[in-house]
Design a protein around this motif. Structure first.
Motif, PDB file in Angstrom:
ATOM      1  N   LEU A  42      33.308  78.048  42.327  1.00  0.00           N
ATOM      2  CA  LEU A  42      32.618  78.692  43.450  1.00  0.00           C
ATOM      3  C   LEU A  42      32.628  80.208  43.305  1.00  0.00           C
ATOM      4  O   LEU A  42      31.627  80.872  43.576  1.00  0.00           O
ATOM      5  N   ARG A  46      29.397  82.436  43.079  1.00  0.00           N
ATOM      6  CA  ARG A  46      29.273  83.508  44.082  1.00  0.00           C
ATOM      7  C   ARG A  46      28.985  84.850  43.417  1.00  0.00           C
ATOM      8  O   ARG A  46      28.117  85.602  43.860  1.00  0.00           O
ATOM      9  N   ARG A  47      29.684  85.159  42.324  1.00  0.00           N
ATOM     10  CA  ARG A  47      29.431  86.406  41.583  1.00  0.00           C
ATOM     11  C   ARG A  47      27.990  86.436  41.067  1.00  0.00           C
ATOM     12  O   ARG A  47      27.300  87.458  41.160  1.00  0.00           O
ATOM     13  N   LEU A  49      25.443  84.776  42.275  1.00  0.00           N
ATOM     14  CA  LEU A  49      24.547  84.861  43.428  1.00  0.00           C
ATOM     15  C   LEU A  49      24.394  86.314  43.872  1.00  0.00           C
ATOM     16  O   LEU A  49      23.276  86.808  44.044  1.00  0.00           O
ATOM     17  N   ILE A  69      26.676  76.513  44.650  1.00  0.00           N
ATOM     18  CA  ILE A  69      27.553  76.711  45.809  1.00  0.00           C
ATOM     19  C   ILE A  69      27.351  75.574  46.804  1.00  0.00           C
ATOM     20  O   ILE A  69      28.323  75.007  47.317  1.00  0.00           O
ATOM     21  N   ALA A  81      29.799  77.740  53.905  1.00  0.00           N
ATOM     22  CA  ALA A  81      29.225  78.367  52.710  1.00  0.00           C
ATOM     23  C   ALA A  81      28.175  77.452  52.098  1.00  0.00           C
ATOM     24  O   ALA A  81      27.108  77.906  51.673  1.00  0.00           O
ATOM     25  N   ALA A  85      24.238  78.341  51.706  1.00  0.00           N
ATOM     26  CA  ALA A  85      23.633  78.268  50.376  1.00  0.00           C
ATOM     27  C   ALA A  85      22.450  77.300  50.383  1.00  0.00           C
ATOM     28  O   ALA A  85      21.428  77.555  49.740  1.00  0.00           O
ATOM     29  N   VAL A 114      26.339  84.125  52.728  1.00  0.00           N
ATOM     30  CA  VAL A 114      27.048  83.182  51.854  1.00  0.00           C
ATOM     31  C   VAL A 114      28.308  83.854  51.320  1.00  0.00           C
ATOM     32  O   VAL A 114      29.413  83.295  51.398  1.00  0.00           O
ATOM     33  N   ASP A 115      28.158  85.053  50.796  1.00  0.00           N
ATOM     34  CA  ASP A 115      29.287  85.777  50.203  1.00  0.00           C
ATOM     35  C   ASP A 115      30.396  86.006  51.225  1.00  0.00           C
ATOM     36  O   ASP A 115      31.573  85.740  50.956  1.00  0.00           O
ATOM     37  N   PHE A 118      33.048  83.222  52.634  1.00  0.00           N
ATOM     38  CA  PHE A 118      34.284  82.886  51.926  1.00  0.00           C
ATOM     39  C   PHE A 118      35.474  83.668  52.463  1.00  0.00           C
ATOM     40  O   PHE A 118      36.617  83.281  52.249  1.00  0.00           O
TER      41      PHE A 118
END
Length: 146
Positions: A42, A46-47, A49, A69, A81, A85, A114-115, A118
């Motif tokens: 994830l 995430r990075r 994205l 994700i 999340a 996503a 989304v980011d 988390f």
């Protein structure tokens, strides 16, 4: 019939005789053991994205990361999340189906949501409000993908 008997032999008898509670507990234990690996996957998605966000030439990368994700989040106890996503991926699909460019005014805030999801505890009222408002936005745009 021989296949059925062979399957019964492999599992130790008829399925009805198995201890369902023990099977469920064992499966949950296995899922819990996978969470660190899921969290790592994830974090990588995430990075990617965030990196693709705002760059209209990287729409495919954005879509792929959002889908990863979406697929991993539920198993890693991150349903919000995953929902965010999913909304992003639905919007990107909607735009692609219509032959339109995804608007950064929509994708950038969704990626940010989304980011940031988390960093917030699941069940937090603020996170729920963000998910609900994002869903309303996507529905308003006609891109709801439920």
């Amino acid at each position: 019939m021989a296949v059925f008997n062979e399957l019964q032999r492999k599992i130790g008898g008829p399925a009805s005789s198995l201890d369902r509670g023990a099977l469920i507990a064992a499966a949950e234990q296995e899922r819990q053991a996978l969470i660190p690996e899921l969290e790592h996957a994830l974090a990588d998605a995430r990075r990617r994205l965030v990196s693709a966000s705002g760059d209209e030439t990287r729409g495919d990368d954005l879509f792929i990361a959002a889908n990863e994700i979406r697929q991993l989040a539920a198993c890693a106890n991150r349903p919000s999340a995953g929902r965010l996503a999913h909304l992003l991926a639905s919007y990107l699909t909607h735009c692609a189906d219509r032959g339109e460019m995804a608007a950064a005014q929509v994708t950038v805030p969704l990626v940010r949501a989304v980011d940031q999801s988390f960093a917030v505890t699941e069940g937090d009222p603020t996170l729920k409000a963000i998910v609900d408002e994002s869903a309303r936005l996507i529905q308003h745009l006609g891109a709801a993908g439920d």
